[in-house]
Design a protein around this motif. Sequence first.
Motif, PDB file in Angstrom:
ATOM      1  N   LEU A   1       5.747  -1.443 -12.671  1.00 18.59           N
ATOM      2  CA  LEU A   1       4.861  -0.367 -12.241  1.00 18.59           C
ATOM      3  C   LEU A   1       4.571  -0.478 -10.741  1.00 18.59           C
ATOM      4  CD1 LEU A   1       3.465   2.082 -13.492  1.00 18.59           C
ATOM      5  CD2 LEU A   1       1.422   0.692 -13.758  1.00 18.59           C
ATOM      6  N   PHE A   2       5.574  -0.165  -9.939  1.00 23.49           N
ATOM      7  CA  PHE A   2       5.431  -0.235  -8.489  1.00 23.49           C
ATOM      8  C   PHE A   2       4.838   1.074  -7.983  1.00 23.49           C
ATOM      9  CE2 PHE A   2       8.786  -3.211  -9.569  1.00 23.49           C
ATOM     10  CZ  PHE A   2       8.461  -4.324  -8.824  1.00 23.49           C
ATOM     11  N   GLU A   3       3.526   1.174  -8.039  1.00 23.48           N
ATOM     12  CA  GLU A   3       2.815   2.361  -7.581  1.00 23.48           C
ATOM     13  C   GLU A   3       1.621   1.935  -6.727  1.00 23.48           C
ATOM     14  OE1 GLU A   3       3.810   5.338  -7.745  1.00 23.48           O
ATOM     15  OE2 GLU A   3       5.488   5.018  -9.123  1.00 23.48           O
ATOM     16  N   PRO A   4       1.348   2.670  -5.634  1.00 27.69           N
ATOM     17  CA  PRO A   4       0.282   2.269  -4.704  1.00 27.69           C
ATOM     18  C   PRO A   4      -1.084   2.084  -5.357  1.00 27.69           C
ATOM     19  CG  PRO A   4       1.639   3.979  -3.729  1.00 27.69           C
ATOM     20  CD  PRO A   4       2.076   3.855  -5.159  1.00 27.69           C
TER      21      PRO A   4
ATOM     22  N   GLU B   1       0.820  -1.216   0.000  1.00 22.17           N
ATOM     23  CA  GLU B   1       0.000   0.000   0.000  1.00 22.17           C
ATOM     24  C   GLU B   1       0.852   1.263   0.000  1.00 22.17           C
ATOM     25  OE1 GLU B   1      -4.121  -1.440   2.227  1.00 22.17           O
ATOM     26  OE2 GLU B   1      -2.494  -0.551   3.416  1.00 22.17           O
ATOM     27  N   SER B   2       2.080   1.153   0.450  1.00 24.63           N
ATOM     28  CA  SER B   2       2.952   2.327   0.529  1.00 24.63           C
ATOM     29  C   SER B   2       4.088   2.323  -0.485  1.00 24.63           C
ATOM     30  CB  SER B   2       3.555   2.437   1.938  1.00 24.63           C
ATOM     31  OG  SER B   2       4.383   1.313   2.222  1.00 24.63           O
ATOM     32  N   LEU B   3       4.367   1.166  -1.088  1.00 27.10           N
ATOM     33  CA  LEU B   3       5.511   1.026  -1.988  1.00 27.10           C
ATOM     34  C   LEU B   3       5.337   1.856  -3.255  1.00 27.10           C
ATOM     35  CD1 LEU B   3       8.190  -0.651  -2.270  1.00 27.10           C
ATOM     36  CD2 LEU B   3       6.861  -2.245  -3.670  1.00 27.10           C
ATOM     37  N   THR B   4       6.372   2.608  -3.615  1.00 25.97           N
ATOM     38  CA  THR B   4       6.374   3.390  -4.853  1.00 25.97           C
ATOM     39  C   THR B   4       7.579   2.991  -5.699  1.00 25.97           C
ATOM     40  OG1 THR B   4       7.743   5.206  -4.001  1.00 25.97           O
ATOM     41  CG2 THR B   4       5.348   5.337  -3.600  1.00 25.97           C
ATOM     42  N   SER B   5       7.575   3.410  -6.932  1.00 27.20           N
ATOM     43  CA  SER B   5       8.718   3.126  -7.813  1.00 27.20           C
ATOM     44  C   SER B   5      10.003   3.702  -7.237  1.00 27.20           C
ATOM     45  CB  SER B   5       8.454   3.699  -9.209  1.00 27.20           C
ATOM     46  OG  SER B   5       7.367   3.045  -9.827  1.00 27.20           O
ATOM     47  N   ALA B   6       9.899   4.847  -6.562  1.00 25.09           N
ATOM     48  CA  ALA B   6      11.077   5.462  -5.958  1.00 25.09           C
ATOM     49  C   ALA B   6      11.666   4.589  -4.853  1.00 25.09           C
ATOM     50  CB  ALA B   6      10.722   6.840  -5.407  1.00 25.09           C
ATOM     51  N   ASP B   7      10.848   3.719  -4.261  1.00 24.29           N
ATOM     52  CA  ASP B   7      11.335   2.788  -3.241  1.00 24.29           C
ATOM     53  C   ASP B   7      12.011   1.568  -3.866  1.00 24.29           C
ATOM     54  OD1 ASP B   7      10.330   4.233  -0.992  1.00 24.29           O
ATOM     55  OD2 ASP B   7       8.329   3.441  -1.408  1.00 24.29           O
ATOM     56  N   VAL B   8      11.803   1.369  -5.155  1.00 25.16           N
ATOM     57  CA  VAL B   8      12.331   0.184  -5.828  1.00 25.16           C
ATOM     58  C   VAL B   8      13.547   0.517  -6.686  1.00 25.16           C
ATOM     59  CG1 VAL B   8      11.797  -1.690  -7.450  1.00 25.16           C
ATOM     60  CG2 VAL B   8      10.049  -0.865  -5.859  1.00 25.16           C
TER      61      VAL B   8
ATOM     62  N   THR C   1      18.866  -0.060  -8.329  1.00 19.83           N
ATOM     63  CA  THR C   1      17.933  -0.675  -7.369  1.00 19.83           C
ATOM     64  C   THR C   1      18.401  -0.548  -5.919  1.00 19.83           C
ATOM     65  OG1 THR C   1      18.989  -2.832  -7.754  1.00 19.83           O
ATOM     66  CG2 THR C   1      16.986  -2.320  -9.033  1.00 19.83           C
ATOM     67  N   GLU C   2      19.334   0.336  -5.656  1.00 16.66           N
ATOM     68  CA  GLU C   2      19.772   0.553  -4.284  1.00 16.66           C
ATOM     69  C   GLU C   2      18.613   0.992  -3.383  1.00 16.66           C
ATOM     70  OE1 GLU C   2      22.165   0.573  -0.981  1.00 16.66           O
ATOM     71  OE2 GLU C   2      22.506  -0.302  -2.974  1.00 16.66           O
ATOM     72  N   PRO C   3      17.639   1.786  -3.906  1.00 13.52           N
ATOM     73  CA  PRO C   3      16.492   2.137  -3.061  1.00 13.52           C
ATOM     74  C   PRO C   3      15.736   0.914  -2.535  1.00 13.52           C
ATOM     75  CG  PRO C   3      16.578   3.609  -4.933  1.00 13.52           C
ATOM     76  CD  PRO C   3      17.621   2.544  -5.180  1.00 13.52           C
ATOM     77  N   LEU C   4      15.591  -0.126  -3.367  1.00 10.77           N
ATOM     78  CA  LEU C   4      14.892  -1.335  -2.927  1.00 10.77           C
ATOM     79  C   LEU C   4      15.662  -2.032  -1.817  1.00 10.77           C
ATOM     80  CD1 LEU C   4      12.623  -3.385  -3.159  1.00 10.77           C
ATOM     81  CD2 LEU C   4      13.898  -4.516  -4.992  1.00 10.77           C
TER      82      LEU C   4
END
Length: 392
Positions: A360-363, A86-93, A127-130
Amino acid sequence: MWQSIDRLKSWAGPSKKNCTLGLVLSGGGARASYQAGVLAYIAEAFAECRPSVITGVSAGSMNAAYIANHTDGFRNGVHELVNVWESLTSADVYEASSSFKVFWQMFGSRISNDTDELIPRSGLVDTEPLCKFLTKTLNAPDGKLTGISANIKSGYLKGCAFIGTNYGTGQSVAWIDGMRIRNWDRATRVSHNGQLTVNHIMASSSLPFLFPAIEVDGAFFGDGGIRLADPLSPVIHMGASKILAISTRYKRSREEADKPVVIGYPPAAQIFGLLLNAIFLDRLDQDAHILERINQLIAEIPKARRKKMRTIDLMVMRPSRDLGMLTGEYQADLEGILKLISKGLGSRDTKSPDWLSMILFEPDYAQRLMDVGYQDAVAQRSELGRFLDPAL
């Protein structure tokens, strides 16, 4: 022939009275949020449900990690997984480089470094953010998934495995943390028993070309779905006597399958999507079909002659909707080089841009897929009840 015989032998294990429930979570990138929706209903409706063996490949390894690493029960682990999606975004991946930066990497470096390589070895995104996100949300400051080890030590969990592909050897590798689980050693697939880490999840979910390869014990690995010809094999080796597999592939009817999703010459996005589906999604259906046929074969053998061979119950949950088709509504959320690639591949010219559903990692998209998964599980409550009942 010998591989088939070996596989038949591996299907020996606990009787139904001592049922070992295995959970298989397939890949599919952002589509894996569908699995969280299915699991949310199962955890809500079947309080006694507790998978003893869990395997995940690609994005499914991330889902498996949150469930297996949680030390406060299956239901709470699933609740945490839903919160993550529910909170994961592309910026987190991933961090998507600008189009200019990528072009400079592709062409400028050839001039300055005298190299003929066109695609950067480190992938098109960072992918360091992930890695940071997983380290934080899995409470693994040193990268070690200690919750999995604790659950295994307490007897709550028998084993957990993530699957990766060794780019150097081409082998499918299963990293396992479990007790009394024998390693298997084949020419194309092997296993290693030890402490599972965030790095193993990163390796298992590293999409080729887009995401960088991940180094594990001196070798470089990519997405586990690339060479995993038998998705059900690892959980069977780990002792499952009943398997719930959650696929992210929509099973079309013959009428739907006959309808083209493109008009005229197919864009690259359509072809690319078919290739990704063949690599990451189609094999589970094929393996399930093989298991069903072998079950039929064993059932024809008189019980006195079966020795340790037995049938293995299998239930496969699949989306009731084409998750790839839903992706088209969210293409505007892409940024940087991925937005350029989307346009360049002609993603808008196909009704089912499947490749986009991988990244497409978007909430909003994840929530849509979780809703589909939850409702699909509701619709199959009776079947799930019969399957998950340990007395059956």
